[in-house]
Design an enzyme around this catalytic site. Structure first.
Site, PDB file in Angstrom:
ATOM      1  N   LYS A  27       0.819  -1.215   0.000  1.00 54.29           N
ATOM      2  CA  LYS A  27       0.000   0.000   0.000  1.00 54.29           C
ATOM      3  C   LYS A  27       0.856   1.270   0.000  1.00 54.29           C
ATOM      4  CE  LYS A  27      -0.837   0.131   5.031  1.00 54.29           C
ATOM      5  NZ  LYS A  27      -0.203   1.403   5.355  1.00 54.29           N
ATOM      6  N   THR A  28       1.996   1.242   0.720  1.00 53.51           N
ATOM      7  CA  THR A  28       2.859   2.423   0.727  1.00 53.51           C
ATOM      8  C   THR A  28       3.411   2.677  -0.670  1.00 53.51           C
ATOM      9  OG1 THR A  28       3.473   1.954   3.026  1.00 53.51           O
ATOM     10  CG2 THR A  28       4.861   3.496   1.819  1.00 53.51           C
ATOM     11  N   ASP A  78      -4.107   7.235   5.234  1.00 54.65           N
ATOM     12  CA  ASP A  78      -3.644   5.856   5.405  1.00 54.65           C
ATOM     13  C   ASP A  78      -4.245   5.273   6.685  1.00 54.65           C
ATOM     14  OD1 ASP A  78      -2.292   3.519   4.932  1.00 54.65           O
ATOM     15  OD2 ASP A  78      -0.319   4.282   5.513  1.00 54.65           O
ATOM     16  N   GLU A  79      -4.318   3.952   6.765  1.00 56.66           N
ATOM     17  CA  GLU A  79      -4.830   3.245   7.959  1.00 56.66           C
ATOM     18  C   GLU A  79      -6.201   3.792   8.371  1.00 56.66           C
ATOM     19  OE1 GLU A  79      -3.330   0.710   8.771  1.00 56.66           O
ATOM     20  OE2 GLU A  79      -1.154   0.918   8.583  1.00 56.66           O
ATOM     21  N   GLN A  88      -7.533  -5.358   9.823  1.00 59.77           N
ATOM     22  CA  GLN A  88      -6.478  -4.914  10.737  1.00 59.77           C
ATOM     23  C   GLN A  88      -6.952  -3.768  11.643  1.00 59.77           C
ATOM     24  OE1 GLN A  88      -2.272  -5.010   9.222  1.00 59.77           O
ATOM     25  NE2 GLN A  88      -3.262  -5.146   7.227  1.00 59.77           N
ATOM     26  N   ARG A 100       2.788 -10.577  10.378  1.00 58.31           N
ATOM     27  CA  ARG A 100       4.089  -9.915  10.586  1.00 58.31           C
ATOM     28  C   ARG A 100       5.226 -10.821  10.127  1.00 58.31           C
ATOM     29  NH1 ARG A 100       2.345  -5.800   9.702  1.00 58.31           N
ATOM     30  NH2 ARG A 100       0.444  -6.990   9.388  1.00 58.31           N
TER      31      ARG A 100
END
Length: 747
Positions: A32-33, A219-220, A250, A602
């Site tokens: 996504k970044t 974002d997020e 998330q 992770r």
């Protein structure tokens, strides 16, 4: 810029869609970044959009810094003209320019949690609230929740007139806000709360920022609370060029106000929304990713998506059932040592994740015994150390003389014969005059009842502070700090001390000066206010040095956004992860499952999942069954290593095969029973007869549950009385029930 050759199909669609509302559902490790940075570069390079018209909001300074660096590599220095920052940092920039319209001075102080706690304690004392009955922590928590929900002190008071306890908290909230305003200070929650107030009440300011930021990216977005949600809506102009990126799977911060509905209902706010799903994972091996998918699909509150990877399956998830928490810690340490010997791993390749910070102690002991260097994320932060906070309080006072909280902290630090009784007399006069404490100190000779010694001490103190105030405009921050340390006598105090910890404090103060030098080199705004903002807004994750040759330990919450070759997920037991409260709440269980999903994703190469047959919790030994989440990982993806396997007992299989979660009205009994409450203990004979014929339960069969209502059986497993039915309920999501015990009626 040839986006098609740089991005996959879904990433390209997300990056090239610029106009109108866009919702990018970005699964874990889906890049996504990368999408956001190329999207911004495309806007600047190909569409000739001015960088100053773009606002990109992230949740951490670390994420903002990474995005800035990436964009600068693509488009050069013009990236500096953009606003790429956290919610709070963006609000600070707006408030520094506009807050005078709300009656504040522009040099306001930002209070951290310690400052806020000090102020609340003053409120408790003045209101004669019994701090054993209503603690400062409870009051701060309620105030924070209210601000995140945009509830003012007046509204909170009016809504809680009939509740004695909440009414007392409302009084504290009112006085707390009054004192903040008098101190020309904002607490952390105020940064967004006050900005929303400003934009709502001042049309001219609102329209200015709507024109300025023609394109907004967040974002997020799944982690936004009510205040952040309202802030974004107020900044979005008529063109609705709003792009939000997030992953409902998330959303793990509902306990601090995050509202998953913000992302689930985005299309309701913006009906013309284009939805793009990023489902290609570039982080984890196949088995790890499949395990994560199998766990999270049990949640009902989510948008449909399944992560995929082109990576090889890799190793199975390794399960370890320890004798005790000590055994668990020793296993983790030993396995790290083994992998370093046999697979040339380095310490920084490993991360140990747990549900609660308190779990680190046993692990730390094991690591120390085996000489494994480690770093705990979430421990005492550099800026939380006493000596650092003392010097920072001097800086805050120099920057904002109205800041009574900072003044009270350092007026007698180091000792200068200005005791609590003297400060109380000065405070009394200040209250009567409705003036700040520092202004009152400047006329100390007019205060009755003070000794000559106290007056002389106060005059020396104000002389030092006045001298520093007059020089700050012409001095770099590092020199200001050095002047404070030397001229106040703080360094001299530490040098004369014989306490061994004071040597460390001297080193910490030197590090503070070094930090200021770095700030001067890297920040365009080199003012004292900017430095204080940077320090106040820093977070634990921002301080994590990825190049450091240490293994990290942290909570799963802290690990969000990070990745590691090898992850140890410890304490996977019902009662720990998920916690006890989750076992009895549908919504909390869904959040715990999302947290487990974050933990699993992770890991890049290897994932270890461990639990213990017994562990010490709050001073007593407890024994918990293996986490239900472990049972949700298919058997073909798991393998037992050591522990239970070595004892010849398939503990994971026997204890986790019946893992399920309860509803808000149920209580867990033991590993072989699902529900035990008034609804399930008092079945009628007629119902018991229908339950006994468990052979009739089959895939596709319609059923009715006494608590959950109507549902459809989507899978059946197990044998005899231990047969399990996975049921999709119309209104309660997917649940697993033991057929022989659940109150099910066949339809």
């Amino acid at each position: 810029m040839d986006l098609k050759s740089l991005l996959n199909k879904e990433q390209y669609e997300a990056a090239s869609t610029v106009d109108g509302p866009v919702l990018i559902l970005a699964g874990a490790g889906s890049g996504k970044t990368r999408v956001l940075t190329y999207r911004i570069a495309h806007m600047i390079e190909d569409l000739n959009i001015y960088p100053s018209q773009i606002l990109a909001i992230t949740f951490t300074n670390k994420a903002a810094g990474e995005m800035k660096e990436r964009i600068a590599r693509l488009v050069g220095d013009v990236a500096e003209r953009m606003w790429i920052s956290t919610f709070h940092s963006s609000c600070v920039r707006i408030l520094r320019r506009e807050i005078d319209k709300l009656g504040y001075n522009k040099n306001f102080t930002i209070y951290d949690s310690y400052d806020s706690k000090t102020l609340v304690k003053q409120c408790i004392k003045e209101l004669n609230i019994n701090d054993k009955d209503i603690t400062d922590g409870e009051i701060l928590g309620k105030i924070s929740n209210a601000k995140n929900d945009l509830i003012t002190a007046d509204k909170f008071k009016s809504e809680n007139q009939s509740d004695f306890r909440k009414n007392k908290i409302a009084d504290a909230y009112l006085l707390y806000q009054k004192k903040l305003k008098a101190n020309n200070a904002l607490d952390f929650d105020d940064l967004i709360f006050i900005t929303v107030k400003l934009l709502k009440e001042n049309q001219e300011v609102r329209e200015f920022y709507q024109r300025k930021f023609r394109y907004i990216m967040v974002d997020e977005y799944q982690d936004t609370n009510r205040a952040q949600y309202e802030l974004v809506k107020l900044l979005v102009g008529e063109e609705e060029n709003i792009c939000v990126v997030g992953d409902d799977d998330q959303c793990i911060y509902q306990w601090r106000g995050a509202d998953i509905r913000n992302i689930l209902d985005f299309e309701k706010d913006y009906p013309k929304t284009k939805i793009v799903k990023l489902e290609q994972n570039y982080r984890s091996k196949g088995n790890i990713l499949t395990a994560a998918n199998m766990v999270i699909k049990n949640n009902a509150q989510r948008k449909d998506k399944v992560l995929r990877t082109e990576s090889e399956p890799g190793e199975k998830i390794k399960l370890y059932r320890a004798f005790s928490d000590i055994d668990e810690g020793n296993f983790v340490a030993s396995e790290i040592k083994r992998l370093m010997r046999e697979e040339n791993k380095t310490y920084k390749d490993f991360a140990v994740l747990y549900r609660m910070n308190s779990q680190s102690r046993i692990l730390e002991e094991a690591f120390r015994k085996q000489d494994i260097p480690y770093k705990i994320v979430g421990g005492l932060k550099f800026y939380d150390r006493k000596e650092i906070k003392d010097i920072m309080s001097y800086l805050k006072l120099i920057n904002n003389p109205l800041d009574d909280v900072s003044l009270r902290r350092i007026i007698n630090e180091p000792k200068r014969s200005i005791g609590d009784a003297t400060v109380a007399k000065v405070q009394e006069v200040a209250n009567m005059a409705e003036d700040c404490l520092y202004n009152t100190l400047l006329d100390v000779e007019m205060i009755p009842g003070l000794t000559t010694k106290a007056i002389n001490s106060i005059n020396r103190f104000t002389g030092i502070v006045n001298s520093l105030m007059t020089r700050t405009d012409d001095m770099p921050i590092s020199k200001i700090i050095l002047s404070v340390i030397e001229e106040t006598g703080y360094m001299d105090m530490l040098k004369k001390s014989k306490a061994p910890e004071d040597e460390t404090r001297i080193e910490n103060l030197k590090e503070l000066v070094s930090d200021a030098v770095d700030f001067e080199k890297t920040n365009e705004d080199k003012s004292l206010s900017a430095f204080l903002e940077k320090v106040t807004l820093v977070s634990d994750i921002d301080n994590l040095e990825e190049k450091e040759e240490t293994t990290v330990m942290m909570t799963v919450h802290s690990a969000k956004g990070l990745e590691f070759p090898v992850v140890f997920l410890v304490g996977m037991e019902n009662g720990i992860f998920p916690g006890m409260s989750s076992l009895n709440s549908f919504h909390e269980m869904e959040e715990s499952r999302r947290l487990c999903y974050v933990a699993i994703t992770r890991a890049k190469e290897k994932l270890y999942v461990s639990s213990a047959e017994s562990r010490m919790v709050f001073g007593r030994t407890v024994s918990y069954e293996v986490s239900d989440f472990v049972a949700e990982i298919p058997q073909n993806l798991k393998e037992i290593v050591g522990g239970a396997k070595a004892r010849g007992v398939n503990t994971f299989k026997s204890q986790a095969r019946n893992g399920m979660y309860n509803n808000p009205h149920s209580l867990r009994n033991n590993q072989n029973s699902m529900f035990k409450n008034s609804s399930t203990d008092s079945f009628s004979k007629e119902n018991k007869k229908s339950f006994a014929n468990i052979g009739e339960i089959s895939q596709g069969r319609k059923i009715k549950h006494k608590v959950f209502g109507l549902g459809t059986v989507i899978a059946v497993s197990g044998n005899g009385e231990e047969r399990l039915a996975t049921i999709a309920f119309d209104n309660q999501g997917v649940k697993k029930l033991m057929i022989s015990k659940a109150p099910i009626e066949l339809l």
